[in-house]
Scaffold this active site. Sequence first.
Site: not given
Length: 431
Positions: A82, A161, A168, A183, A187
């Site tokens: 990520h 999320d 948010r 968050s 995932k």
Amino acid sequence: MNIVDILAKKRDAQALTADEIAFLVKGAVDGSIADYQVTAFLMAGRIHGFTKEETLALTMEMAHSGEMIDLSDVEGIKVDKHSTGGVGDKTSLILLPIIAAAGLKGAKMSGRGLGHTGGTLDKLASIPGFRCDLAIDTFKEQVRKTGLSIISQTDGLVPADKLFYALRDVTATVDSIPLITASIMSKKLAMGADVLVLDVKYGSGALIKDEQESRMLGEMMVEVAKGTGMKAAAMLTSMEQPLGMAVGNALEVKEVLDVLHGEGPQDLREVAFAIAAEMMLLAGLKQNRAEARAYAAEIVQSGAALQKFEQMVLAQGGSTEFDSLPVAEQIIPLCAEKAGYIGSFDTAAIGHAAMLLGAGRRKKTDSIDPATGLIVPVKLGDRVTAEQPLAYLHINNTENLQDACRMLKEAICIQEDVPQKTAPLILDIIN
Ligand code: URA
């Protein structure tokens, strides 16, 4: 349990129990807790923070709020990655073919770009015919056969999320390190990989610009990953300037191909190879970093990574006639107005300029033009002469050209003196 009591506790800066967090997440997803109550929780959490235990509980509960991908029937070590997002960040398209060629399995869901940051899916979508919307069984079969696949996130993954992030985004609560951790990590947990490398960007083009805060994010994400039994590391890498030279979808794919052919910009090669090396270390394929890094370079040099990339493209319906990637009608150089040294970049503004030319989207529903974007051939500390090109704008219309040029002139700062210090490309590795 009562949501008002839970909110009162969080308002008063008391830590919530795992059961209270589970009650809140479940209620948010099934609609029994109203959006305004969820928002109150997010704001109280943004102000008072969350303990490590709360962050882990929130992450786990969010991960289990929807579909969980089961990769256990795919043989081998499954690897995920990520990036917290950047400008010109195309490393996934280089490192996944490398680790697949090394015998690991690259199984990744990616997102589309928004605002100044690009998205891996948009880059892949610039390849004619390429499909990202594979069914999970097809995705797994491709990972089994070719060693890698990159697809779009399924609708059922981590609904908590989707809801929390949408709230948010409009209530000024995005910039909370524990909420970002939950968050991202929810995932990643739902994806079910064995090994995860997080590329946490810092600097002017990053989600979190401050070095110390991005370190805190990296540390927290690694801690949460370890708490769930996943092998993880975070690399803190610079977004003080675009990564590589290309910003924009087809332009970035061309740059990826350059690297896979053994060429391409040095900074891009370095970050991509370093992440691939970290994956190999975590997977136990290599025992030390230098050896793993050299192996990554060797795989590229041998052509094996390019072959893996082509296999992935073909398996997902894309054309490997890369000469047919879309190209823009015009290329406009933007030249330096004075001589000097490149002192700093406002990297986010460079991403915004590319977005104005059509390479990105301001809001989720905008469409993009895959051919457009920028080539920025200069790097921090470079000496430039007056009239030397600082950027080439690849455009299909002149609609936002003036604004993009103005933005770029302000974003690329030329100074008289040699800059004292440039941010390290790889600041640290946390594991
Ligand atoms: N990216 C995410 O996926 N979540 C955040 O909260 C911030 C960036």
